[in-house]
Design a protein around this motif. Structure first.
Motif, PDB file in Angstrom:
ATOM      1  N   VAL A   1      76.941  13.801  22.165  1.00 47.69           N
ATOM      2  CA  VAL A   1      76.755  14.299  23.542  1.00 47.69           C
ATOM      3  C   VAL A   1      75.879  15.549  23.532  1.00 47.69           C
ATOM      4  N   PHE A   2      76.087  16.426  22.547  1.00 51.96           N
ATOM      5  CA  PHE A   2      75.281  17.640  22.472  1.00 51.96           C
ATOM      6  C   PHE A   2      73.804  17.304  22.287  1.00 51.96           C
ATOM      7  N   GLU A   3      73.491  16.288  21.478  1.00 54.95           N
ATOM      8  CA  GLU A   3      72.098  15.890  21.285  1.00 54.95           C
ATOM      9  C   GLU A   3      71.471  15.438  22.599  1.00 54.95           C
ATOM     10  N   ARG A   4      72.239  14.713  23.427  1.00 51.63           N
ATOM     11  CA  ARG A   4      71.704  14.259  24.714  1.00 51.63           C
ATOM     12  C   ARG A   4      71.530  15.437  25.673  1.00 51.63           C
ATOM     13  N   GLN A   5      72.417  16.446  25.539  1.00 51.21           N
ATOM     14  CA  GLN A   5      72.258  17.654  26.361  1.00 51.21           C
ATOM     15  C   GLN A   5      70.987  18.407  25.979  1.00 51.21           C
ATOM     16  N   LEU A   6      70.682  18.432  24.696  1.00 50.21           N
ATOM     17  CA  LEU A   6      69.450  19.089  24.280  1.00 50.21           C
ATOM     18  C   LEU A   6      68.240  18.412  24.912  1.00 50.21           C
ATOM     19  N   ASP A   7      68.256  17.075  24.928  1.00 57.97           N
ATOM     20  CA  ASP A   7      67.148  16.342  25.545  1.00 57.97           C
ATOM     21  C   ASP A   7      67.019  16.682  27.029  1.00 57.97           C
ATOM     22  N   ALA A   8      68.177  16.712  27.719  1.00 59.32           N
ATOM     23  CA  ALA A   8      68.161  16.969  29.160  1.00 59.32           C
ATOM     24  C   ALA A   8      67.755  18.399  29.468  1.00 59.32           C
ATOM     25  N   ALA A   9      68.143  19.348  28.605  1.00 58.80           N
ATOM     26  CA  ALA A   9      67.757  20.740  28.829  1.00 58.80           C
ATOM     27  C   ALA A   9      66.252  20.909  28.646  1.00 58.80           C
ATOM     28  N   ASP A  10      65.691  20.127  27.761  1.00 60.79           N
ATOM     29  CA  ASP A  10      64.252  20.215  27.520  1.00 60.79           C
ATOM     30  C   ASP A  10      63.457  19.509  28.619  1.00 60.79           C
ATOM     31  N   ASP A  11      63.939  18.347  29.056  1.00 57.53           N
ATOM     32  CA  ASP A  11      63.211  17.549  30.053  1.00 57.53           C
ATOM     33  C   ASP A  11      64.198  17.047  31.100  1.00 57.53           C
TER      34      ASP A  11
ATOM     35  N   HIS B   1      58.354  19.693  29.913  1.00 50.49           N
ATOM     36  CA  HIS B   1      59.067  20.021  28.685  1.00 50.49           C
ATOM     37  C   HIS B   1      59.419  21.512  28.614  1.00 50.49           C
ATOM     38  N   GLY B   2      60.332  21.783  27.696  1.00 53.26           N
ATOM     39  CA  GLY B   2      60.717  23.171  27.469  1.00 53.26           C
ATOM     40  C   GLY B   2      61.545  23.779  28.591  1.00 53.26           C
ATOM     41  N   GLY B   3      62.164  22.929  29.431  1.00 57.47           N
ATOM     42  CA  GLY B   3      62.987  23.433  30.520  1.00 57.47           C
ATOM     43  C   GLY B   3      62.199  24.127  31.616  1.00 57.47           C
ATOM     44  N   ARG B   4      60.891  23.914  31.630  1.00 58.79           N
ATOM     45  CA  ARG B   4      60.042  24.630  32.583  1.00 58.79           C
ATOM     46  C   ARG B   4      60.277  24.159  34.014  1.00 58.79           C
TER      47      ARG B   4
END
Length: 1010
Positions: free
Chosen positions: A158-168, A193-196
């Motif tokens: 789940v944390f890996e998917r959160q990283l993806d969502a936080a980035d994009d 990307h990059g949470g921009r």
């Protein structure tokens, strides 16, 4: 075979395996998690296509990665992150490949069954925690919201998917669906990307749709507990994370907390600090973004702040209502961990207005107008607003005061003071907890220490001055005096304004009513505040306001502290404005009740107090009077003598500074000295002079204290001083002569006036030196005191008649007890004695028949009050009759036994011991030591038979006492406690042995000069 051929062969084998898996799978697709529909895997293996737009990148960056189940996607994503580092200079992934990976992730996020690693790892967790999920609800969203309860395997995925969502944001289906339109409208040119995009949306929050705001805040809450999920923060703070927090494990916001704690450290990057403080400001606005607060305070929020919590919706809160509720009711929090977290919130709010949401909102316009150039942080903006308090808007001023009340509780909430005083806290207050203003009080107690730095002293003084503006800013006093204020000072500030400082009015009420306060803790705190006032004029807000211009004009060069400005103002009273003079005199009057409120005297006389008055309780001028009474008996340091003399001079000029006199005469002065009272602020001793002149018209207590005050004034005699100046010529002629005043010690001028000559002082000094050499100073002073009041009429007249009439009256008034009345009685007795002697002469009686030889030596043996002629006549007749009977007995006694007549004992002599004990200063060596009364036994039938002594006449150690029976006095030595035959006191005594035979009693009659 070439490397490329081998790789193609490997890919072909993998493709064959995937085909076989697909043939074995149901036609409708995978459905590992039944809560979501079955789904087909991307590219049949749930990964980026090996032959698509990323084939070259796969060969370059992921050649050792086995395709399938998102492994290639993860490899390429790691490469993306590597390329985002500022120092990266290697080959990069093409934009086409980048877009293909984004598309794969976006599709995979739409259904958990398209994500085989996630579905398999969380299959049991879904069944346990999200089995009721149906409809449009995404299973992954459910898992994210309950990640604290997930198994470690599922939590990692789940944390890996959160990283993806936080980035994009597109890989978060709910967020993408809610914000796609808003993103296109407000963030079209922003890289996804990059949470921009999330950052852009946050910056345009007011323009967003409700659904977008809600989903954006939901992602912020889910990502709040891990630094890695805050993409921008993580990217900018990675070097600082490695430098300051390298050993801090991820999760539970631990890394964020570590960076917060080190953001002011040298070497911390400004860009990281900026991001950290943005995150802290957002967290301060809504407790749900504070992972630790949310977890640690869950029960207390439910018990204390349920209403505030329930009133929040799913969008970001902006008013910090739950956090403020916890801060307001901090004392009611049950969980220690929660209380500790709330304490830190207040500490952060006191250091930066951005973390104090109510204050930041209320003072937004004021901050722009008055503090626009003041950078945030380090409490600079808060200090700027405090300095411009009177210019602030009503809302801003009220909110600032409310926050200051909260900050008064701990040194942790006094950011600048704590920082400036860090060495002093370690030195003077080690290990002391910061709550309940303990460390603040500790610093105040040591403010005068030489080791205090200028910066720390300045901050502590500023804190004291601020607390003087309103009792609620004095945490300890406000807590201790809550009930007292309600009962005694409820109307001091009108209806007390809970949102504005009261200008010191409640504090003034408490100090004015200090003696009425029964709560000991409250009284202690009010007295401490009074000590602050006398140390620094700025701590008395009402006095400071009244004397602001006066200080600038006459004391501009005086450094505040240790009572220096107060002394300057008092030295220039005639130059002060009426308001300032009134405030200064009022404070000086309050100081007179306690030596601890006199900084200079307390410091100068500290050794004397410790040695001679250690057991004397402070308050009601007890310590000062103890020092005053001891000053002529023991050797005091010059500094202490100087301060005592100065204070006594002030007491003479202003009767209100004499605590006992003020108390005893407060009702007499308005009646007897009303006109003088109108001039009491002029320091001309008008009231004191009036009390002296009209001593017979005041009450007994006032008259007695007036005499005592005159005695003190003569004890510290100085030429041209009001009241005692009437004796200036007598002092010059009979005492000083050709000597200087400095050749006489404290109290010696008064003794000289009593003896009307310097020769007696020299004799007294000689006696004192002898007594001191024998270690018997107490008995010497007692006898010197006895010697100061002549008992024979002729002797007293002779001594007093040498003085001018005014000085003579003053000296008599100053005598202890009722010496003045005794003197008047002596004059009346002398008249009667003279008349009786005429009767003896006219009737041919032998001298002594009506007037015993020793009659003139007793004050009350022949006396008349002289109040009225009638009483005088009756007294005269009674005296003649008694004299006749007494003369008859005397003649019989002489004829039969050859004895001399016994000396009657006066009531004045009987009570002298108790009066002298009253005059003895507390703590002296003349404390009464009761012993059994003695009985003189004589043979039966003896004419000198003495019955059992009156039990009330006990022998006192260090107290010469007459033993009395049937009017006969036997003098007992105060050391040997045996009848004495002869005793010399200052060269004035007579003793006669009456009879010494075995069949008679031996009696000694002695005149003791009192």
């Amino acid at each position: 075979m070439s490397e490329g051929s081998r790789r193609k062969q490997q890919h072909f084998k993998i493709a064959c395996c995937v085909v076989l898996l697909c043939l074995a799978a149901p036609a409708s697709g995978q459905q590992v998690v039944p809560q979501e529909s079955a789904a087909k895997l991307a590219n049949s293996d749930g990964d980026v296509a090996t032959t698509g737009k990323c084939s070259s990148e796969i060969d370059a960056f992921c050649k050792d990665v086995t395709p399938g189940e998102g492994r290639l996607s993860k490899c390429l994503t790691d490469q993306f992150q590597e390329e985002m580092q500022d120092k990266y200079t290697g080959p990069r992934v093409s934009e086409a490949c980048h877009n293909e990976v984004d598309g794969f992730k976006e599709d995979r996020a739409s259904n958990i069954n398209k994500d085989l690693p996630l579905a398999r790892s969380c299959q049991h967790d879904v069944e346990k925690l999200c089995k009721d999920i149906r409809g449009d609800t995404n299973v992954l969203s459910c898992l994210r919201s309950k990640k604290e309860e997930l198994s470690s395997e599922c939590s990692d995925e789940v944390f890996e998917r959160q990283l993806d969502a936080a980035d994009d944001y597109r890989t978060d289906p709910a967020l993408f669906k809610a914000c796609e339109v808003d993103a296109k409208a407000n963030c079209r040119a922003v890289d996804e990307h990059g949470g921009r995009v999330q950052q852009c949306l946050e910056e345009h929050e007011a323009l967003l749709s409700w659904d977008c705001q809600e989903q954006l805040f939901r992602q912020q809450m889910e990502n709040a507990d891990d630094l890695r999920l805050s993409v921008r923060l993580f990217r900018k703070c990675l070097p600082d994370k490695k430098k300051f927090c390298k050993d801090v494990p991820p999760g539970n916001a631990r890394a964020k907390e570590c960076l917060e704690d080190h953001r002011e450290d040298p070497g911390f990057q400004p860009e990281c600090k900026e991001e950290i403080e943005k995150m802290m400001a957002a967290r301060a606005a809504d407790f749900r973004l504070d992972t630790q607060l949310r977890q640690l305070c869950a029960e207390d929020i439910r018990d204390i702040c349920a209403y505030e919590a329930d009133s929040l919706d799913m969008s970001a809160g902006m008013d910090a209502r739950v956090s403020q509720c916890l801060q307001d009711y901090k004392e009611d929090i049950k969980s220690p961990a929660c209380a500790k977290r709330v304490h830190k919130l207040i500490e952060l709010a006191s250091s930066d207005i951005r973390f104090d949401i109510p204050l930041a909102d209320a003072c937004h316009e004021d901050r722009v107008q008055f503090c626009g150039n003041t950078p945030p942080g380090s409490a600079r903006v808060i200090r700027c607003l405090q300095d411009r308090r009177e210019q602030l808007s009503t809302d801003c001023k009220a909110t600032l005061f409310d926050q200051e009340v909260r900050m008064a509780e701990s040194i942790d909430f006094q950011y600048k003071t704590k920082k400036a005083c860090s060495p002093e806290i370690k030195r003077f207050c080690p290990g002391m907890p910061g709550g309940h203003a303990r460390v603040i009080r500790c610093l105040q107690d040591h403010l005068s220490e030489a080791q205090f730095s200028t910066g720390c002293r300045s901050e502590v003084q500023r804190q004291q001055q601020n607390s003087a503006t309103d009792y609620r800013l004095n945490f300890r006093l406000a807590n201790a005096c809550h009930t007292t204020i309600a009962s005694k000072c409820s109307d001091a500030c009108g209806a007390i304004n809970l949102e504005q400082p009261c200008g010191g009015k409640v504090l003034r009420c408490l100090t004015d009513k200090l003696e009425e306060i029964t709560d000991e803790e409250c009284k202690k705190e009010v007295f401490y505040f009074e000590k602050m006032e006398v140390q620094d004029f700025r701590n008395d807000i009402m006095l400071a306001e009244a004397c602001r211009k006066d200080v600038d004009s006459v004391c501009a060069t005086i450094q505040p502290g240790e009572g220096r400005v107060h002394q300057c103002l008092r030295d220039n009273l005639e130059k002060l404005s009426d308001g300032c003079r009134k405030e200064e005199l009022a404070l000086r009057s309050a100081q007179s009740s306690n030596v601890e409120l006199m900084p200079n005297l307390a410091q100068a006389c500290a050794p004397e107090r410790a040695k001679h008055c250690a057991d004397v309780r402070s308050g009601k001028a007890r310590v000062f009077m103890c020092l005053l009474n001891k000053s002529d008996r023991v050797e005091f340091t010059p500094a202490c003598k100087k301060e005592l003399t100065a204070q006594e001079e002030r007491r003479v000029k202003d009767w209100r500074l004499d605590y006992d006199l003020r108390l005893a005469c407060k009702e007499d002065v308005p009646k007897v000295c009303a006109s003088a009272k109108a001039d009491q602020d002029k320091e001309n001793a008008a009231v004191f002079k009036c009390l002296v002149e009209k001593a017979d018209s005041t009450g007994a207590a006032c008259s007695q204290e007036t005499g005592r005050a005159v005695r003190n004034a003569l004890q510290f005699y100085a030429p041209r001083m009001p009241v005692t100046d009437i004796c200036d010529s007598d002092v010059m002629d009979k005492c000083l002569q050709n000597k200087g005043l400095d050749t006489y010690g404290i109290g010696q001028i008064r003794q000289c006036l009593l003896h009307a000559g310097a020769s007696d002082i020299a004799a007294a000094d000689e006696a004192r030196l002898v007594a001191e050499s024998q270690g018997n100073t107490t008995r010497h002073h007692r006898r010197l005191q006895q010697a100061s009041v002549p008992t024979e009429l002729g002797e007293k007249e002779q001594a007093l008649e040498k003085l001018s009439p005014g000085c003579k009256s003053l000296v008599l008034l100053a005598e202890p007890g009722d010496a003045y009345g005794a003197y008047q009685s002596l004059l009346s007795a002398g008249t009667v004695v003279g008349n009786m002697r005429k009767i003896e002469s006219n009737f041919g009686l032998r001298a002594g028949t009506l007037t015993p030889v020793a009659a003139t030596s007793g004050v009350s043996s022949l006396t008349i009050t002289g109040w009225t002629a009638t009483l005088g006549l009756l007294a005269l007749i009674a005296v003649i009759i008694v004299g006749g009977i007494y003369g008859y007995r005397r003649s019989r006694s002489v004829s039969q036994n050859g004895t001399m007549p016994f000396q009657p004992v006066s009531e004045q002599e009987q009570s002298l011991g108790s009066r002298r004990r009253e005059q003895e200063p507390q703590g002296g060596n003349a404390a009464a030591m009761p012993q059994a009364p003695q009985q003189i036994v004589a043979p039966t039938g003896s004419l000198c038979n003495v019955n059992k002594l009156d039990s009330t006449h006990a022998i006192q150690r260090d107290q010469p006492t007459g033993l009395h029976a049937h009017g006969v006095r036997v003098e007992v030595d105060d050391v040997a406690q045996e009848p004495i035959k002869e005793r010399m006191i200052s060269g004035k005594a007579r003793a006669l042995e009456i009879c010494s035979s075995a069949t008679a009693c031996s009696h000694a009659a002695a005149d003791v000069r009192r």
